[in-house]
Scaffold this motif. Structure first.
Motif, mmCIF file in Angstrom:
data_model
loop_
_atom_site.group_PDB
_atom_site.id
_atom_site.type_symbol
_atom_site.label_atom_id
_atom_site.label_comp_id
_atom_site.label_asym_id
_atom_site.label_seq_id
_atom_site.Cartn_x
_atom_site.Cartn_y
_atom_site.Cartn_z
ATOM 1 N N TYR A 103 -40.932 92.889 -50.293
ATOM 2 C CA TYR A 103 -41.034 92.591 -49.057
ATOM 3 C C TYR A 103 -42.185 92.665 -48.243
ATOM 4 O O TYR A 103 -42.220 91.970 -47.062
ATOM 5 C CB TYR A 103 -40.047 93.981 -48.293
ATOM 6 C CG TYR A 103 -38.681 93.916 -48.987
ATOM 7 C CD1 TYR A 103 -37.781 93.098 -48.318
ATOM 8 C CD2 TYR A 103 -38.252 94.532 -50.099
ATOM 9 C CE1 TYR A 103 -36.491 93.056 -48.565
ATOM 10 C CE2 TYR A 103 -37.000 94.553 -50.461
ATOM 11 C CZ TYR A 103 -36.080 93.720 -49.615
ATOM 12 O OH TYR A 103 -34.692 93.658 -50.138
ATOM 13 N N GLN A 104 -43.351 92.931 -48.771
ATOM 14 C CA GLN A 104 -44.528 92.522 -48.255
ATOM 15 C C GLN A 104 -44.843 91.091 -48.074
ATOM 16 O O GLN A 104 -45.097 90.469 -47.137
ATOM 17 C CB GLN A 104 -45.655 93.228 -48.726
ATOM 18 C CG GLN A 104 -45.868 94.726 -48.577
ATOM 19 C CD GLN A 104 -46.965 95.442 -49.404
ATOM 20 O OE1 GLN A 104 -47.265 94.710 -50.650
ATOM 21 N NE2 GLN A 104 -47.295 96.672 -49.138
ATOM 22 N N PHE A 105 -44.215 90.409 -49.222
ATOM 23 C CA PHE A 105 -44.280 88.858 -49.354
ATOM 24 C C PHE A 105 -43.359 88.387 -48.259
ATOM 25 O O PHE A 105 -43.712 87.302 -47.604
ATOM 26 C CB PHE A 105 -44.082 88.582 -50.671
ATOM 27 C CG PHE A 105 -43.671 87.269 -50.943
ATOM 28 C CD1 PHE A 105 -44.758 86.091 -50.667
ATOM 29 C CD2 PHE A 105 -42.479 86.607 -51.079
ATOM 30 C CE1 PHE A 105 -44.333 84.791 -51.076
ATOM 31 C CE2 PHE A 105 -42.118 85.361 -51.020
ATOM 32 C CZ PHE A 105 -43.080 84.346 -51.026
ATOM 33 N N LYS A 106 -42.130 88.823 -48.336
ATOM 34 C CA LYS A 106 -41.059 88.365 -47.482
ATOM 35 C C LYS A 106 -41.611 88.432 -45.869
ATOM 36 O O LYS A 106 -41.227 87.574 -45.030
ATOM 37 C CB LYS A 106 -39.686 89.034 -47.673
ATOM 38 C CG LYS A 106 -39.150 88.530 -49.080
ATOM 39 C CD LYS A 106 -37.616 89.182 -49.126
ATOM 40 C CE LYS A 106 -36.859 88.844 -50.245
ATOM 41 N NZ LYS A 106 -35.920 89.535 -50.372
ATOM 42 N N LEU A 107 -42.288 89.420 -45.638
ATOM 43 C CA LEU A 107 -42.757 89.520 -44.360
ATOM 44 C C LEU A 107 -43.695 88.595 -44.110
ATOM 45 O O LEU A 107 -43.788 88.264 -43.058
ATOM 46 C CB LEU A 107 -43.209 91.181 -44.051
ATOM 47 C CG LEU A 107 -43.518 91.651 -42.661
ATOM 48 C CD1 LEU A 107 -42.440 91.353 -41.788
ATOM 49 C CD2 LEU A 107 -44.200 93.032 -42.576
ATOM 50 N N ILE A 167 -50.247 83.620 -38.308
ATOM 51 C CA ILE A 167 -51.049 83.428 -39.657
ATOM 52 C C ILE A 167 -52.027 84.872 -40.014
ATOM 53 O O ILE A 167 -52.111 84.960 -40.877
ATOM 54 C CB ILE A 167 -52.058 82.173 -39.667
ATOM 55 C CG1 ILE A 167 -51.072 81.090 -39.099
ATOM 56 C CG2 ILE A 167 -52.786 81.877 -40.779
ATOM 57 C CD1 ILE A 167 -50.015 80.758 -40.175
ATOM 58 N N LYS A 168 -52.595 85.208 -39.036
ATOM 59 C CA LYS A 168 -53.490 86.454 -39.328
ATOM 60 C C LYS A 168 -52.556 87.433 -40.020
ATOM 61 O O LYS A 168 -53.005 88.277 -40.838
ATOM 62 C CB LYS A 168 -54.194 86.938 -38.145
ATOM 63 C CG LYS A 168 -54.968 88.180 -38.276
ATOM 64 C CD LYS A 168 -55.848 88.383 -37.227
ATOM 65 C CE LYS A 168 -56.627 89.624 -37.396
ATOM 66 N NZ LYS A 168 -57.559 90.061 -36.210
ATOM 67 N N GLN A 169 -51.416 87.952 -39.490
ATOM 68 C CA GLN A 169 -50.424 88.808 -40.024
ATOM 69 C C GLN A 169 -50.037 88.404 -41.441
ATOM 70 O O GLN A 169 -49.939 89.296 -42.286
ATOM 71 C CB GLN A 169 -49.517 89.219 -39.194
ATOM 72 C CG GLN A 169 -49.577 90.170 -37.848
ATOM 73 C CD GLN A 169 -50.145 91.543 -38.201
ATOM 74 O OE1 GLN A 169 -51.086 91.962 -38.877
ATOM 75 N NE2 GLN A 169 -49.288 92.346 -38.194
ATOM 76 N N ALA A 170 -49.605 87.212 -41.387
ATOM 77 C CA ALA A 170 -49.019 86.581 -42.619
ATOM 78 C C ALA A 170 -50.030 86.723 -43.962
ATOM 79 O O ALA A 170 -49.794 87.157 -44.987
ATOM 80 C CB ALA A 170 -49.101 85.004 -42.594
ATOM 81 N N LEU A 171 -51.557 86.446 -43.623
ATOM 82 C CA LEU A 171 -52.566 86.807 -44.503
ATOM 83 C C LEU A 171 -52.529 88.094 -45.114
ATOM 84 O O LEU A 171 -52.731 88.553 -46.136
ATOM 85 C CB LEU A 171 -54.016 86.386 -43.920
ATOM 86 C CG LEU A 171 -53.993 84.752 -44.000
ATOM 87 C CD1 LEU A 171 -55.290 84.538 -43.304
ATOM 88 C CD2 LEU A 171 -54.439 84.536 -45.381
ATOM 89 N N HIS A 172 -52.322 89.183 -43.753
ATOM 90 C CA HIS A 172 -52.349 90.602 -44.136
ATOM 91 C C HIS A 172 -51.496 91.024 -45.212
ATOM 92 O O HIS A 172 -51.788 91.605 -46.214
ATOM 93 C CB HIS A 172 -52.207 91.251 -42.961
ATOM 94 C CG HIS A 172 -52.386 92.835 -43.100
ATOM 95 N ND1 HIS A 172 -53.317 93.465 -43.482
ATOM 96 C CD2 HIS A 172 -51.144 93.607 -42.781
ATOM 97 C CE1 HIS A 172 -53.039 94.693 -43.655
ATOM 98 N NE2 HIS A 172 -51.407 94.931 -43.103
ATOM 99 N N PHE A 173 -50.246 90.602 -44.886
ATOM 100 C CA PHE A 173 -49.011 90.997 -45.784
ATOM 101 C C PHE A 173 -49.252 90.201 -47.403
ATOM 102 O O PHE A 173 -48.878 90.578 -48.130
ATOM 103 C CB PHE A 173 -47.845 90.957 -45.231
ATOM 104 C CG PHE A 173 -47.692 91.968 -44.056
ATOM 105 C CD1 PHE A 173 -47.269 93.292 -44.574
ATOM 106 C CD2 PHE A 173 -47.803 91.811 -42.711
ATOM 107 C CE1 PHE A 173 -47.407 94.190 -43.681
ATOM 108 C CE2 PHE A 173 -47.496 92.702 -41.877
ATOM 109 C CZ PHE A 173 -47.454 94.109 -42.131
ATOM 110 N N TYR A 174 -49.752 88.866 -47.250
ATOM 111 C CA TYR A 174 -49.830 88.180 -48.648
ATOM 112 C C TYR A 174 -50.857 88.919 -49.465
ATOM 113 O O TYR A 174 -50.464 89.293 -50.557
ATOM 114 C CB TYR A 174 -50.360 86.826 -48.231
ATOM 115 C CG TYR A 174 -49.452 85.704 -47.983
ATOM 116 C CD1 TYR A 174 -48.054 85.934 -48.383
ATOM 117 C CD2 TYR A 174 -49.642 84.930 -46.925
ATOM 118 C CE1 TYR A 174 -47.063 84.861 -48.050
ATOM 119 C CE2 TYR A 174 -48.733 83.991 -46.574
ATOM 120 C CZ TYR A 174 -47.458 83.866 -47.208
ATOM 121 O OH TYR A 174 -46.475 82.770 -46.832
#
Length: 218
Positions: free
Chosen positions: A45-49, A63-70
């Protein structure tokens, strides 16, 4: 018509959304569910988020948040996140381009059988991006990915067979690979298959079929 050849394969799905889509209840609900599950440390779910933030699905694109959770998901060994983060490093999206790091992440993802990462690494070998150009290795990786059902990789491998790059030239194999991907609705393969029909390459020349395929790929 120019041959349509594309071998960029990615798990970082891009959705054609408009501003109103951000307000759709089911998308917002999905985002909130992913957010809640991710907060408990679930890598899936971190990936899905991360995907939600990257594509702006149910939430404003960030994108910053996407990177964080990736990165959180990668730290737990999630193969989809490894592949996606590798893609971002390869293309310099939200981060400084770093092909060495991209290759490292793709290889980690491939170790878990991720077909998309196989395609990304194959693309790197085919074009000498972060590694020495090696069409033979590119063909090997594309085949692994294609055998797992990737239409992107079927199309890319078809191109290599059509042009004898890394493999012995085989127009019949090129035709079959394009057709397999095209039958699944993959537009670029439909265009490539149309090109073969238009020019009588590996198949009897057929302008009507070429036109039909070009229309599907448009």
């Amino acid at each position: 018509m120019k041959l349509l050849y594309s071998i960029i394969i990615s798990i970082v799905y891009i959705y054609p959304l408009c501003a109103d889509d951000l307000k759709k209840p089911h998308l917002i609900k999905s985002f909130k569910f992913n957010q809640s599950a991710a907060s408990s440390g679930d890598a899936v779910y971190q990936f899905k988020l991360a995907q939600n933030y990257f594509n702006g699905v149910g939430v404003k694109k960030n994108i910053k948040q996407a990177l964080h959770f990736y990165k959180l998901a990668v730290a737990q060994g999630n193969s989809d996140a490894q592949n996606s983060l590798g893609y971002l490093y390869k293309n310099g999206i939200g981060v400084i381009k770093n092909n060495k790091e991209a290759i490292r992440l793709f290889k980690l993802s491939i170790d878990q059988g991720n077909r998309s990462a196989m395609g990304h690494l194959a693309h790197s070998f085919a074009n000498g991006i972060g590694v020495k150009q090696d069409h033979k290795e590119a063909a090997r990786l594309y085949k692994l990915s294609a055998d797992l059902g990737s239409d992107w990789s079927k199309n890319a491998l078809g191109y290599l067979y059509q042009n004898g790059k890394g493999v012995e030239k085989d127009l019949n194999k090129a035709f079959l690979l394009y057709k397999s991907a095209a039958d699944n609705g993959f537009d670029i393969a439909q265009g490539n298959l149309g090109f073969l029909h238009e020019n009588g390459i590996g198949v009897k020349q057929d302008y009507k079929e070429a036109a039909r395929l070009y229309k599907l790929s448009a």
